[in-house]
Design an enzyme around this catalytic site. Structure first.
Site, PDB file in Angstrom:
ATOM      1  CB  THR A 104      -1.006   0.086   1.092  1.00 51.16           C
ATOM      2  OG1 THR A 104       0.209   0.115   2.068  1.00 51.16           O
ATOM      3  CG2 THR A 104      -1.699  -1.064   1.391  1.00 51.16           C
ATOM      4  CD  GLN A 138       6.300  -0.413  -1.187  1.00 51.58           C
ATOM      5  OE1 GLN A 138       7.004   0.030  -1.160  1.00 51.58           O
ATOM      6  NE2 GLN A 138       6.202  -1.449  -0.242  1.00 51.58           N
ATOM      7  CG  HIS A 190       8.190   7.634  13.140  1.00 53.26           C
ATOM      8  ND1 HIS A 190       8.457   8.173  13.359  1.00 53.26           N
ATOM      9  CD2 HIS A 190       8.971   6.378  13.900  1.00 53.26           C
ATOM     10  CE1 HIS A 190       9.978   8.540  14.283  1.00 53.26           C
ATOM     11  NE2 HIS A 190       9.743   7.279  14.587  1.00 53.26           N
ATOM     12  CG  HIS A 203       5.786   6.807  16.630  1.00 50.93           C
ATOM     13  ND1 HIS A 203       7.360   7.462  17.510  1.00 50.93           N
ATOM     14  CD2 HIS A 203       6.208   5.285  16.331  1.00 50.93           C
ATOM     15  CE1 HIS A 203       7.066   6.575  17.792  1.00 50.93           C
ATOM     16  NE2 HIS A 203       6.691   5.703  17.450  1.00 50.93           N
ATOM     17  CB  VAL A 257      11.174  -7.679  18.254  1.00 50.21           C
ATOM     18  CG1 VAL A 257      11.799  -9.799  19.225  1.00 50.21           C
ATOM     19  CG2 VAL A 257       9.505  -7.028  18.053  1.00 50.21           C
ATOM     20  CG  ASP A 258      10.712  -1.004  17.524  1.00 49.66           C
ATOM     21  OD1 ASP A 258      11.723  -0.996  17.092  1.00 49.66           O
ATOM     22  OD2 ASP A 258      10.305   0.230  18.560  1.00 49.66           O
ATOM     23  NE  ARG A 288      23.562 -15.490  26.092  1.00 46.67           N
ATOM     24  CZ  ARG A 288      24.485 -16.862  26.532  1.00 46.67           C
ATOM     25  NH1 ARG A 288      25.153 -16.991  25.274  1.00 46.67           N
ATOM     26  NH2 ARG A 288      24.511 -17.680  27.322  1.00 46.67           N
ATOM     27  CB  THR A 333      20.896  13.484  20.912  1.00 51.33           C
ATOM     28  OG1 THR A 333      22.634  13.136  22.004  1.00 51.33           O
ATOM     29  CG2 THR A 333      20.381  12.856  21.317  1.00 51.33           C
TER      30      THR A 333
END
Length: 440
Positions: free
Chosen positions: A49, A53, A122, A144, A206-207, A229, A267
């Site tokens: 979509t 994209q 985002h 976001h 997992v992000d 791990r 930063t």
């Protein structure tokens, strides 16, 4: 009641948990971080979509590529990576504890979609757009995550994607889980599933696994954090994902590496709005955009604001710290010489922590001794090492001059501000004599 876990880790077998049936129906792509990953048919409907994209044109690290030339990877790549790791995580839990946890195909598909779509809302320029620009132009709070939830609904409606409404509801709850720790009552069943993609409970998700590894690699930085791990040793106890006690330092490395990335990349003192909006502004004839066009031209030609100095706020002043403003700096200049104006000075107040502000994030993480025990417990720092940090937050104040000829005067005023505020020069670098002499 435990899961068998082999301590010999084999990252090359990351796709071992995907069934052969899924592989036949899935699209195979190669990711430069995780290798071969497989996109299932439902997720492909969202990927194909224009809304998704769009992420191809959003650099993951915004303008950091001006300092780290390799940092040109996109949110599209990151989103595919989080999708894959979310799939890996929920599949592992199913294989290890599936019968006791009741993980089914609905759960797996929901977690995968949440991973895929967590960043679809985002904005441009990494988090700079959200944290620095929008608060100045919008009265209401914007995140976001909230925009991602709205776009998920938009994609389903606009592209007529056939999907269980209950699945979409849970996908949106999982996306918001990191920013909204109090989930709806109906979401309390299988609460551990909400910790996989965006963990509002303790910050391990997992992000972070994906962006830490991906960003370190793109910037050419070393990374000794091995998320595999944690993926291999995790276990659900009491509806909460827990980790083996001997992986305490691995968990610590996760947060420490994230803090290092914030300090050296996210930063960086020279990192300052899809990103293609820059080209739109550059070519727009509107007179009201002239100041913006001039600023973009400075970025293109590397005529950046001149960095003057920085300091870390003393630990005993962190609790009551108030953001430093350009007015604070110009009010600290000595009489005589150049007269500074607020518009000559730019100040950046940078907060870096281990995800929980001034608190230790590991206090919220539960560990277990071995797979024969069902007991979970926290581990205090002093039980591990006296070399671990006793402070979990930095506040760094950076000052820039918008005009090269004012660097000396602004640097000296910044130095005076520190003396007046703290009684010491807290800055990292000495004010060079040549900077002081420029104002004469």
């Amino acid at each position: 009641m435990g899961a068998y876990c082999n301590d010999n880790l084999h990252p090359s077998s990351m796709h071992a948990f995907v069934s052969s049936e899924d592989l036949r129906l899935s699209k195979h792509v190669h990711d430069n971080v995780h290798g071969n990953i497989y996109l299932d048919p439902l997720c492909l409907k969202f990927i194909d979509t224009q809304e998704f994209q769009r992420l191809r044109d959003l650099k993951q690290l915004g303008l950091a590529h001006l300092i780290y030339p390799g940092a040109v990877h996109s949110r599209f790549e990151h989103s595919l990576g989080v999708y894959w790791l979310a799939s890996e995580a929920v599949q592992k839990l199913k294989n290890y504890q599936g019968s006791e946890l009741g993980i089914d195909h609905f759960d797996i598909q929901t977690v995968k979609l949440a991973g895929l779509l967590h960043d679809v809302g985002h904005g441009p320029f990494s988090h700079l757009f959200e944290r620095e620009f929008l608060p100045r132009v919008l009265a209401d709070h914007w995140s976001h995550e909230e925009m991602s939830v709205k776009l998920v609904d938009c994609i389903v409606d606009e592209h007529h994607i056939e999907i269980d409404p209950e699945m979409i509801k849970k996908v949106k709850e999982m996306i918001l889980a990191s920013s909204n720790n109090s989930l709806p009552k109906g979401s309390r069943e299988k609460r551990f599933l909400y910790d996989i993609v965006a963990n509002g409970r303790n910050g391990i998700d997992v992000d972070k696994f994906d962006y830490i590894i991906r960003d370190c690699r793109a910037c050419g930085l070393g990374c000794n954090f091995h998320f595999q791990r944690l993926m291999e040793t995790m276990r659900v106890l009491g509806d909460e994902i827990c980790y083996r006690a001997k992986e305490y330092l691995t968990v610590h490395k996760l947060f420490a590496t994230r803090a290092d990335l914030h300090r050296t990349v996210y930063t960086h003192s020279k990192v300052k709005l899809d990103d293609t909006i820059l080209k739109t502004i550059e070519t727009a004839p509107n007179q009201e955009l002239k100041e913006s066009r001039d600023l973009i031209l400075r970025i293109r030609s590397r005529n950046l604001y001149q960095f003057c100095n920085e300091y870390a706020v003393p630990k005993d002043r962190l609790e009551n710290f108030k953001d430093v403003t350009p007015q604070d700096i110009i009010c600290s200049q000595k009489n005589g010489g150049v007269i500074l104006k607020e518009e000559d000075v730019a100040v950046s107040n940078v907060r870096i922590d281990l995800t929980r502000g001034r608190h230790n994030p590991l206090e919220r993480i539960k560990f277990f001794k071995d797979y024969e025990s069902d007991d979970k417990f926290p581990i205090p720092d002093d039980r591990v090492s006296h070399l671990l940090p006793t402070s979990y937050q930095d506040m760094i104040v950076r000052v820039y001059s918008k005009k090269p000829e004012l660097v000396g005067a602004i640097s000296e005023a910044f130095e005076n501000f520190q003396l007046q505020t703290y009684g010491i020069k807290a800055q990292v670098h000495a004010t060079p004599e040549k900077k002081k002499q420029r104002r004469l």
